[in-house]
Structure formats: structure tokens, C-alpha cells
Design an enzyme around this catalytic site. Structure first.
Site, PDB file in Angstrom:
ATOM      1  N   HIS A 122       0.862  -1.184   0.000  1.00  0.00           N
ATOM      2  CA  HIS A 122       0.000   0.000   0.000  1.00  0.00           C
ATOM      3  C   HIS A 122       0.899   1.235   0.000  1.00  0.00           C
ATOM      4  O   HIS A 122       2.024   1.208   0.495  1.00  0.00           O
ATOM      5  CB  HIS A 122      -0.869  -0.037   1.265  1.00  0.00           C
ATOM      6  CG  HIS A 122      -1.946   0.992   1.320  1.00  0.00           C
ATOM      7  ND1 HIS A 122      -1.709   2.306   1.660  1.00  0.00           N
ATOM      8  CD2 HIS A 122      -3.293   0.895   1.116  1.00  0.00           C
ATOM      9  CE1 HIS A 122      -2.845   2.975   1.657  1.00  0.00           C
ATOM     10  NE2 HIS A 122      -3.822   2.148   1.327  1.00  0.00           N
ATOM     11  N   ASP A 199       3.096  -4.100   8.064  1.00  0.00           N
ATOM     12  CA  ASP A 199       1.793  -3.465   7.902  1.00  0.00           C
ATOM     13  C   ASP A 199       0.727  -4.534   8.117  1.00  0.00           C
ATOM     14  O   ASP A 199       0.538  -5.421   7.291  1.00  0.00           O
ATOM     15  CB  ASP A 199       1.703  -2.865   6.496  1.00  0.00           C
ATOM     16  CG  ASP A 199       0.307  -2.353   6.137  1.00  0.00           C
ATOM     17  OD1 ASP A 199      -0.612  -2.451   6.979  1.00  0.00           O
ATOM     18  OD2 ASP A 199       0.139  -1.870   5.000  1.00  0.00           O
ATOM     19  N   GLN A 202      -4.507  -5.325   6.981  1.00  0.00           N
ATOM     20  CA  GLN A 202      -5.426  -6.318   6.436  1.00  0.00           C
ATOM     21  C   GLN A 202      -5.358  -7.655   7.155  1.00  0.00           C
ATOM     22  O   GLN A 202      -6.189  -8.528   6.908  1.00  0.00           O
ATOM     23  CB  GLN A 202      -5.138  -6.528   4.943  1.00  0.00           C
ATOM     24  CG  GLN A 202      -5.299  -5.292   4.091  1.00  0.00           C
ATOM     25  CD  GLN A 202      -6.726  -4.793   4.010  1.00  0.00           C
ATOM     26  OE1 GLN A 202      -7.675  -5.538   4.256  1.00  0.00           O
ATOM     27  NE2 GLN A 202      -6.893  -3.533   3.678  1.00  0.00           N
ATOM     28  N   LYS A 225     -10.741  -1.024  10.178  1.00  0.00           N
ATOM     29  CA  LYS A 225     -10.843  -2.228   9.352  1.00  0.00           C
ATOM     30  C   LYS A 225     -11.182  -3.467  10.182  1.00  0.00           C
ATOM     31  O   LYS A 225     -11.358  -4.553   9.629  1.00  0.00           O
ATOM     32  CB  LYS A 225      -9.534  -2.448   8.581  1.00  0.00           C
ATOM     33  CG  LYS A 225      -9.201  -1.336   7.592  1.00  0.00           C
ATOM     34  CD  LYS A 225      -7.912  -1.624   6.863  1.00  0.00           C
ATOM     35  CE  LYS A 225      -7.438  -0.425   6.047  1.00  0.00           C
ATOM     36  NZ  LYS A 225      -8.318  -0.107   4.912  1.00  0.00           N
ATOM     37  N   CYS A 365      -4.636   2.334  -3.843  1.00  0.00           N
ATOM     38  CA  CYS A 365      -3.436   2.897  -3.192  1.00  0.00           C
ATOM     39  C   CYS A 365      -2.249   1.940  -3.332  1.00  0.00           C
ATOM     40  O   CYS A 365      -1.491   1.734  -2.382  1.00  0.00           O
ATOM     41  CB  CYS A 365      -3.700   3.207  -1.725  1.00  0.00           C
ATOM     42  SG  CYS A 365      -4.926   4.499  -1.478  1.00  0.00           S
TER      43      CYS A 365
END
Length: 408
Positions: A122, A199, A202, A225, A365
Site C-alpha cells: 500500500h 503493515d 489487512q 478495518k 493505493c
């Protein structure tokens, strides 16, 4: 785990319509829907104990402070951190990564050092590294992908050298759904004495995550999220690395003492949390964690895999479809990105919208990944435990109608 039909009752927006059609929400990778329990927690804060934290000695302020710090403890338990103080509250994944770039890299990397990231990231896991690299004359290198859309670990081993100081990688790709083997990556990174930044935007909503098992050095994620409100996120870091990191926001709340000549700061993590914090966001995040733990993250992951498998099988029956990422549902999580050959994704998304189906269309993104895929954009359907097989069937039926309309 409760039946999906029972869980859906907790999500008010799922009962609404879009374009006079029952809403089929397939964009949870962008932001998840919020259960009543989270909404009620935020409302209760303003109705029952609205006050600032860490400052007042009156009962209301003490109660609110305790609730706020209890969420820090919940987060630490949820991700199995070594200690509560390793949990910093931020606005979200993007701010967390910027804090690492500006608060850690700025003070610990030097001209000629290298940062390694990947083509599947991302933008929030690319742009902060580019910016600090330009400022400090560092080099940013990119690890390529296999044809199937998995991280090329052989290339990673080649790119990570004794000059590498930071390796930044997503746990789960927001486009391909690829689940990266973080523990294996950590072993490669640590052989060169580099720092691994992950990261988890997700992954945390969909998979059980364990900081002590994964062996990352920094791990970041967003509340919105994972059923929580927007504007709240987490930066987790090993305590010894947080000690080498500088705060980026100076002023009230994060200080220990201030004179006209100098200031001293509180201990970690409070030295990073300057000013009045997003108190209701933190409390909402705590309610989201409670909700997820009641379901059980193992159950969430299992349900996600079942939906993913079903979606891949059904979508494969569409003759003009091109699906991106690993075909094995065990190697992916949360999202399915695809295109219908010859039709722009925005046109397809507009047709789906008319049927009440919300999917994402665009570069997500992740423009370097789009370039690698050789496309300008894709469609993305993303699932969560409140989605149903019937909604996937509806998506497939609508996509077939698009094919018929365009006569492809």
C-alpha cells in the site's frame, strides 16, 4: 461462532438499501462495518463519562482514564505483546508508519543505509520511506513477486544486505490477498541485523496475530478495518526500539516537566501521545476487540477462508474474468481482485452499484503493484464474517449481466 444471520443483526447498515436494492457490502478491506456494540460504546462515552484522561483527579476523569488504559491492555493481549507499554495509539496504519519513518529512521539510519520494501505494498508503506530516504540520502529497494503474486523470498534474500537497516512488508496484500510468511521473513531480515516493519492493516481483522511468535520489530494496524471507529490505530514496537524512537508531537499531556529553558517527557508510551487523544476512538476499538474475541479469531479466519474459496470457485465460472493473486485460498485472505477483460473497472463497479453491490474499483493505493500487474486498476471484492454465500452469488450474477450488456 454464531450463525452469520445472527451476527448480521448487530450491524445496522447491513439492513439498509442502496439504489433501492438490499445492500451487499463487499468493501470491508477499505473499512469494515460497525456493530451496535461499538456504536453504543462511543455513544456511552459522550452520554455517561465524557471527560479528559490522565489529567483530572475527580472521579469521572479517573474512570475515563482507567477505561482508556484498559484498552491498551486489551490490545496488548489481543496481539500478544510482551508488555502493555509497547502499544502506542495513533490515527491509524498510515500515521503509525510515518511515526516509524520520522521518529525512528530519522535518528537511527545514516547516509548510504538501505530500506527494503516490496511491489505489493500500500502507498502508506512506500511513501514514508521514500520521503525519509530523500531527506537522509538513503536507498529504497523493492522486492519483486512471483508470477502467482506471492513475495519472491529468493529476491528478498538478495535485496537484504549488510547495508539494509529497515525491511517494510505487508502481512496481507490489500489487492492480491496474499498472506506473507512473516516469521520466515523475520528470520531473513534478522540475519542481517535489520529491523522488520509489518503493515498489519489487512491481517489483524482476519487472522490471529501473535507478536511474540511472528518476531516482527514494529507492527501497525487500523481500528476501522476491524469493526472499530475511524481515526484510531496502533503502533506496536519492541520496547528497546521504542526507546530509540523520538516523539513527533510535542506539547500537552506527553510532558513530565516544562521550564522556560527545557522540557522532559513522560515514559513510553505516554511520551508519544501528545495532546488530547481520540478517547472515544480508543474505547470503540476496545469494544471491537471484545466483539472479535467473543467470536474467536480462529473462527473469523476459518470463515474468511471458506468465503474466499467459494468466491474463487464461483468467479472462475465467468468467462471473461481475470483474477489476481494466489489461487489457493489457504495462501490468501480477505480480498479477491479481478477484471472483466475489455471493460474498465469503474464501469463494472457502476453496474454493480445499481444492483446494490458495493465493491472497490481503482488502483487501491497500490500503483506500483498495478504497474507490476500491467493494469491501471482492478475491481476488488472484500469479505468479512458478516458476508454470506448468497451475496457472493449475487455478485457473480451481476457480473454475468455486465458481460451480457457489453456483449463480451
Amino acid at each position: 461462532m454464531k450463525k452469520t444471520s445472527d451476527l448480521r443483526k448487530d450491524f445496522p447498515l447491513l439492513e439498509t438499501k442502496m439504489n433501492d436494492q438490499p445492500l451487499t457490502y463487499l468493501d470491508s478491506a477499505a473499512t469494515s462495518q460497525k456493530p451496535k456494540q461499538v456504536i453504543d460504546e462511543i455513544t456511552d462515552y459522550y452520554n455517561k463519562y465524557n471527560s479528559n484522561i490522565h489529567r483530572g483527579v475527580y472521579n469521572l476523569a479517573v474512570e475515563t482514564t482507567d477505561k482508556y488504559e484498559n484498552v491498551r491492555h486489551k490490545v496488548a493481549n489481543f496481539i500478544n505483546a510482551y508488555r502493555d507499554e509497547e502499544v502506542l495509539f495513533t490515527k491509524g496504519t498510515t500515521q503509525s508508519l510515518n511515526w516509524i519513518a520520522q521518529g525512528y529512521v530519522r535518528y537511527n539510519l545514516h547516509e548510504g543505509d538501505e530500506i527494503v520494501t516490496t511491489y505489493m505494498e500500500h502507498h502508506s508503506n512506500i511513501v514514508p520511506w521514500q520521503a525519509i530516504a530523500q531527506e537522509k540520502n538513503l536507498k529504497v529497494k523493492y522486492v519483486t513477486l512471483t508470477e502467482e503474486g506471492k513475495l519472491d523470498l529468493d529476491d528478498l534474500k538478495q535485496k537484504v544486505t549488510d547495508k539494509t537497516k529497515i525491511v517494510a512488508v505487508t502481512h496481507v496484500s490489500n489487492v492480491l490477498g496474499t498472506i506473507n510468511p512473516i516469521k520466515e521473513i523475520a528470520a531473513i531480515v534478522h540475519q542481517s541485523n535489520a529491523i522488520l516493519v509489518v503493515d498489519g492493516a489487512q491481517s489483524v481483522p482476519h487472522l490471529p496475530v501473535d507478536m511474540q511468535d511472528l518476531e516482527a520489530d514494529f507492527y501497525v494496524f487500523s481500528g476501522h478495518k476491524m469493526l472499530g471507529p475511524t481515526g484510531i490505530g496502533v503502533l506496536w514496537g519492541k520496547y528497546e526500539l521504542l526507546e530509540k524512537m523520538h516523539p513527533l508531537e510535542y506539547g500537552g499531556e506527553m510532558i513530565d516537566s516544562v521550564t522556560t529553558e527545557k522540557s522532559t517527557f513522560k515514559e513510553i508510551p505516554w511520551n508519544f501521545e501528545g495532546g488530547t487523544q481520540n478517547i472515544e476512538g480508543v474505547l470503540g476499538l476496545g469494544a471491537a476487540i471484545d466483539y472479535l474475541e467473543e467470536i474467536g479469531m480462529e473462527n473469523v479466519a476459518r470463515n474468511d477462508k471458506d468465503l474466499q474459496k467459494y468466491a474463487l470457485e464461483k468467479l472462475a465460472n465467468i468467462k471473461t474474468i481475470e483474477i489476481y493473486g494466489p489461487q489457493d485460498p489457504d495462501q490468501r485472505c480477505g480480498v479477491v481482485s479481478f477484471n472483466l477483460k475489455g471493460i474498465h473497472p469503474h464501469d463494472v463497479a457502476t453496474f454493480l452499484d445499481a444492483d446494490g453491490i458495493a465493491v472497490r474499483a481503482g488502483h487501491h493505493c497500490a500503483q506500483p503493484l498495478m504497474d507490476w500487474l500491467g493494469v491501471s486498476a482492478t475491481l476488488r471484492a472484500s469479505f468479512y464474517f458478516y458476508n454470506t454465500y448468497e451475496e457472493i452469488d449475487k455478485l457473480v450474477d451481476s457480473l454475468k449481466k455486465v458481460e451480457e450488456f457489453f456483449q463480451i
